[in-house]
Design a protein around this motif. Structure first.
Motif, short mmCIF file in Angstrom:
data_model
loop_
_atom_site.label_atom_id
_atom_site.label_comp_id
_atom_site.label_asym_id
_atom_site.label_seq_id
_atom_site.Cartn_x
_atom_site.Cartn_y
_atom_site.Cartn_z
N LYS A 173 17.65 -7.19 -36.95
CA LYS A 173 17.16 -8.36 -37.67
C LYS A 173 16.74 -7.96 -39.07
CE LYS A 173 14.68 -9.46 -33.99
NZ LYS A 173 13.63 -10.02 -33.15
N VAL A 186 18.04 -4.31 -24.89
CA VAL A 186 18.84 -5.31 -25.61
C VAL A 186 18.28 -5.31 -27.02
CG1 VAL A 186 19.51 -7.72 -25.71
CG2 VAL A 186 19.01 -6.66 -23.50
N LEU A 187 19.05 -4.73 -27.95
CA LEU A 187 18.52 -4.55 -29.29
C LEU A 187 19.30 -5.38 -30.29
CD1 LEU A 187 18.21 -0.70 -28.95
CD2 LEU A 187 16.29 -2.28 -29.06
N VAL A 188 18.61 -6.20 -31.00
CA VAL A 188 19.24 -7.07 -31.99
C VAL A 188 18.74 -6.64 -33.36
CG1 VAL A 188 19.42 -9.44 -32.82
CG2 VAL A 188 19.37 -8.98 -30.37
N PRO A 197 18.41 -12.58 -36.94
CA PRO A 197 19.36 -11.65 -36.30
C PRO A 197 20.61 -11.47 -37.16
CG PRO A 197 18.85 -13.52 -34.86
CD PRO A 197 18.23 -13.81 -36.17
#
Lengths: 484, 446
Positions: free
Chosen positions: A363, A359-361, A368
């Motif tokens: 930023k 799960v890659l956010v 984010p």
């Protein structure tokens, strides 16, 4: 106001343009006051409307500037149309902080005109900052300047900056910084008037000079160092400067965009230094630092002839010109925050291939970034590149080679104005100028307002054509029914 | 002391157990009657069904003669209101369990003040601290910092090839004089825990609690046959509060952290808030996911979900795949023996972490450390002016058989205690003791 100030300067210098400029100034103020009184602007115009208004503000300013150059006879001697073309180009170049000049010999212009040029740069820079904070806060990182960040987001709906406080802070920092530069330049002994002109055109990343050979002509190492400092700072995000002033050094260095900006500058200095060393044998090179600061801030002040350097260095300078300054600064270009964000999304994409269940956010500075930003970024990248390439194509129709055309277009869209390897601006043909002026305006306004306004205009023309056709008895078939 | 414990969950029931075993008069309140029944069966306490926020329930549990209320439900609001009512009812002290970080901030200071709480405990953050300690001493199964970090108590099983295995403690003393930098304070062999004397023989697989000066900790770990590298790549299984705190701290220390969380929403929440942490979404028992996380390269794997089975299985798989260090959070203490047998390096229980705080408060000592295996405790005392200990040597003290002084800190400098070490007022001591000897020993320093 700028005009009256220029007129006073001219008067002090015993120039002939004082009366004309003073009258123009009074007339401009009168018209502005009358406009404000009779036509109160809707305080909450829609997005499209506010972008168009923004465009109109710049077009009006350029129009006034053109009139000033015409009235003062700055470009007289080659007939009205030639003078008009020169005046328009000079005015657009000033208010968009591009800084290409149509003056064949800058020193021959009156002090009033030279002051007006510098002031037009300065106002253009102020306008650019306002656009960054109020109109396109998306990815500008300037929220922290206003007391109420949420409202700055909403500022897209309003032409006026939503937070007066933000505007006050901009004026304080920008004004203070300009004054500091004027004093610093004056201390190097280039003369008070030159210090004033260079101070304003450096703080704004405009790049108008009072010498045909730009800062090079002053032959003053101290002034060049002041310019280097001034250009580099002018290209940094105002919010970062604001944190710096308030002593939040931690926050300053946390800005990923600033780190990238500093990193890129360092790389640029090293590469160009090597190129210069290969030419001159000098190890630490003021020339190299100057060229990097001038392009990365999109100021375009010239101090040396880069053309003789190794293409590895000059090409890098063109890349810097294209990317330009930090977001939320007076400079132009694609901006490092967008590059940083694009890089983050690319890294995310690569990582997701290595770790399919991750799960890659994305930023930036710990915050984010929404997925929709990717689309906006890619859209902007396409628009930016599209403007440069289309511009280059159009310029190439009048130029000798594509390289020159590309540099001219890039220089206009990024509002840098330094023309390396192309004929000086005064030699540009009318057709080229007709292409470059809109490019400069588009570049200064971060492209979107120009595109949106063009679409709105086309829409309106289409609607009018439809209604005209309908009036003549034609009808149009639309899906789901017939419409008159 | 009459003590009311509100909440018969993992933390509440463990605290009630420890307190009742120390001879306190304990009443446990919970809304869940089935849970209460279990507590009534296992512990020697009074149980009252109902909410701690109802004065009538508290009265039924003996509010009038109560000295301490421990509000340990998993609901912060219930705990705060319980404390408030208890204070209004005239109870002298209250301990409140709080989980929301918002309630720990400076802004919430007034809220805590209004509740009248004398001590706030947070099992999750205590657990996170414990895990961090253990990761700093790879190979140790328990670690406790004492006397403001001057000395460390390390719990570890003696390996077969450890230099100390097969030696008497007196021999150990002779061999490591004069740089004697550590002392074995307690030994657990099988189910029995003893406070050792000089003639005690150390055997491989003994679980030792060793007190040492912080500066000597690496040598001690080597002597116990446990020297390993501090883990760089750490995989956290489960994304609860404890994992969040751990990931944040570990990544700030520069460790490469991978976190696996089952719930997609929670995984996204974690990915948004944690910097430099790779969040994977899926079951921690999904082998393909563990392979994706490159578990075989992990310096440490810490399983922190609420499910003991999953934690144990995942740790086991990690150990088999080649992970250096495995730490499992266990909620059911009955698994402890099994974990040890199957080779999981350390087990941590959120309940003991917070129980230590409560015991410390009840006894009025600076610090108490209890361990998951064995009853032995490690306590911190200050030698009072004019006490029996003031001016005496350790040998002269006549400590009960089940107590032993491990270290002395004087003017900020730590030394390992020996028979001839003298004690002075304001010295701080680390004492190993079985629970039944604590009171008697405490009298010598008071």
């Amino acid at each position: 106001m700028g005009l009256i100030a220029s007129a006073l300067l001219d008067l002090l210098d015993g120039g002939d343009d004082a009366l004309a400029m003073g009258l123009m100034g009074v007339a401009a103020i009168a018209v502005a006051a009358a406009l404000l009184k009779t036509r109160r602007l809707n305080h909450h115009p829609r997005t499209g409307q506010s972008l168009t208004i923004l465009l109109l503000v710049w077009v009006t300013a350029i129009g006034i500037g053109t009139a000033v150059y015409l009235v003062t006879g700055t470009f007289s001697g080659r007939g009205f149309w030639s003078a008009f073309s020169d005046s328009l180009f000079e005015s657009a170049s000033g208010f968009t902080t591009t800084g290409m000049t149509a003056l064949p010999v800058v020193e021959e212009a009156s002090r009033g005109v030279l002051a007006f040029r510098a002031i037009s740069n300065w106002l253009g820079g102020l306008g650019g900052l306002t656009v960054a904070v109020a109109v396109l806060p998306f990815l500008t990182g300037t929220h922290s300047l206003s007391s109420d960040p949420d409202r700055t987001h909403g500022a897209l709906r309003s032409i006026a900056p939503s937070s007066r406080r933000a505007m006050r802070n901009i004026l304080a920092i920008y004004g203070g910084f300009s004054a500091l530069l004027v004093v610093a330049y004056a201390a190097t002994g280039i003369g008070v008037f030159n210090a004033f002109a260079y101070g304003l055109s450096t703080a704004s990343t405009g790049g108008f000079a009072t010498n045909t050979n730009s800062l090079w002509g002053e032959n003053n190492a101290g002034a060049e160092w002041v310019a280097i400092f001034g250009m580099f700072v002018a290209g940094t995000n105002l919010a970062v400067l604001w944190w710096g002033i308030r002593g939040a050094a931690n926050s300053v260095w946390k800005s990923q965009e600033l780190r990238l900006y500093v990193f890129a500058t360092t790389i640029g200095v090293v590469v160009t230094s090597i190129a210069v060393a290969a030419n001159d044998g000098a190890l630490i090179s003021r020339q190299a630092v100057f060229a990097v600061a001038s392009t990365i801030s999109t100021t375009g002040l010239r101090a040396h002839d880069w053309e003789a350097w190794h293409p590895g260095a000059t090409t890098l300078l063109f890349v810097f010109m294209a990317i330009g300054s930090m977001s939320g600064s007076a400079g132009g270009g694609f901006r490092w925050l967008r590059i940083r964000t694009l890089l983050a999304f690319i890294r995310r994409d690569l990582l997701s291939r290595l770790y399919p269940k991750s799960v890659l956010v994305v930023k930036i500075d710990g915050r984010p970034i929404a997925e929709s930003v990717v689309q906006q970024l890619v859209g902007y990248l396409v628009l930016y590149a599209g403007f440069v390439l289309a511009g280059a194509y159009a310029v190439a129709l009048f130029e000798d080679g594509f390289r020159r055309a590309l540099i001219a277009a890039l220089s206009a869209v990024s509002t840098t104005g330094a023309l390396v390897g192309v004929p000086s601006a005064e030699q540009l043909r009318v057709g080229e100028r007709a292409v470059l002026v809109p490019l400069m305006i588009a570049g200064r306004l971060a492209i979107l307002p120009v595109v949106v306004s063009a679409i709105r205009l086309l829409d309106r023309i289409a609607a009018r054509t439809r209604s005209t056709l309908a009036g003549r008895g034609y009808t149009e078939t639309v899906p789901g029914g017939r419409r008159a | 002391m009459h003590i009311i414990v509100v909440g018969a969950g993992e933390v509440g029931s463990y605290v009630a157990d420890r307190l009742s075993r120390e001879g306190h008069d304990v009443a446990v309140i919970d809304v869940d009657e089935a849970r209460l029944q279990q507590v009534a069966q296992d512990l020697d306490v009074l149980t009252v069904a109902g909410s701690g926020t109802h004065p009538a329930t508290l009265r039924q549990a003996g509010l009038e003669r109560c000295d301490l209320v421990v509000a340990a439900t998993s609901d912060d609001e219930v705990n705060l209101v319980t404390s408030m009512i208890a204070k209004q009812g005239g109870v002298e002290s209250t301990i409140v369990r709080i989980e929301a970080p918002e309630l720990m901030s400076d802004e919430a200071e007034e809220v805590l003040k209004a509740s009248g709480a004398d001590l706030v405990i947070d099992p999750d953050s205590e657990t996170a601290k414990k895990v961090l300690d253990i990761l700093e001493y790879p190979g140790a199964s328990e670690v406790a910092s004492m006397l403001r970090g001057e000395v460390v108590v390390i719990g570890a099983r003696l390996s077969d090839d450890a230099p100390l295995a097969g030696m008497r403690l007196s021999e150990v003393a002779a061999r490591y004089e004069p740089e004697w930098q550590f002392l074995v304070g307690a030994i657990t062999r099988g189910d029995e825990t003893i406070i050792p004397r000089g003639d005690q023989m150390l055997e491989a697989h003994d679980l030792l609690r060793v007190v040492c000066r912080r500066s000597a900790r690496r040598e001690i770990v080597e002597l116990l046959g446990l020297a390993r590298d501090i883990p760089k790549r750490i995989i956290l299984l489960g994304g609860g509060r404890t994992a969040f705190m751990l990931a944040d701290k570990l990544s700030a220390r520069g460790a490469e952290v991978v976190l696996i969380e089952r719930n997609p929403g929670r995984a996204r929440f974690l990915a948004e808030r944690l910097d430099h942490v790779l969040v994977l979404q899926g079951e921690i028992t999904d082998v393909s996911l563990l392979i994706e996380a490159r578990i075989e390269q992990a310096g440490a794997v810490v399983a922190l979900t609420g499910e003991d089975h999953a934690n144990v299985l995942a740790c086991l798989y990690a150990k088999m795949s080649g992970a250096q260090e495995t730490v499992a959070v266990t909620h059911n203490l009955q698994y402890l023996k099994l974990l040890d047998e199957i080779g999981i390096d350390s087990a941590i229980s959120p309940r003991t972490a917070s129980a230590n705080g409560v015991l410390q408060f009840v006894r009025g000592v600076a610090q108490v450390q209890t361990f998951l295996t064995g009853d032995a405790e490690v306590l911190e005392f200050e030698v009072a002016d004019g006490s029996v200990a003031d001016g005496a040597t350790v040998a002269e003290l006549n400590l009960p058989k089940e107590a032993l002084i491990g270290a002395i800190v004087r003017d900020g400098k730590a030394q390992i205690a020996r028979g001839r070490s003298s004690l002075r007022k304001h010295d701080h001591l680390v004492l190993f003791a079985m629970p039944q000897a604590v009171d008697e020993a405490a009298r010598l320093f008071a």
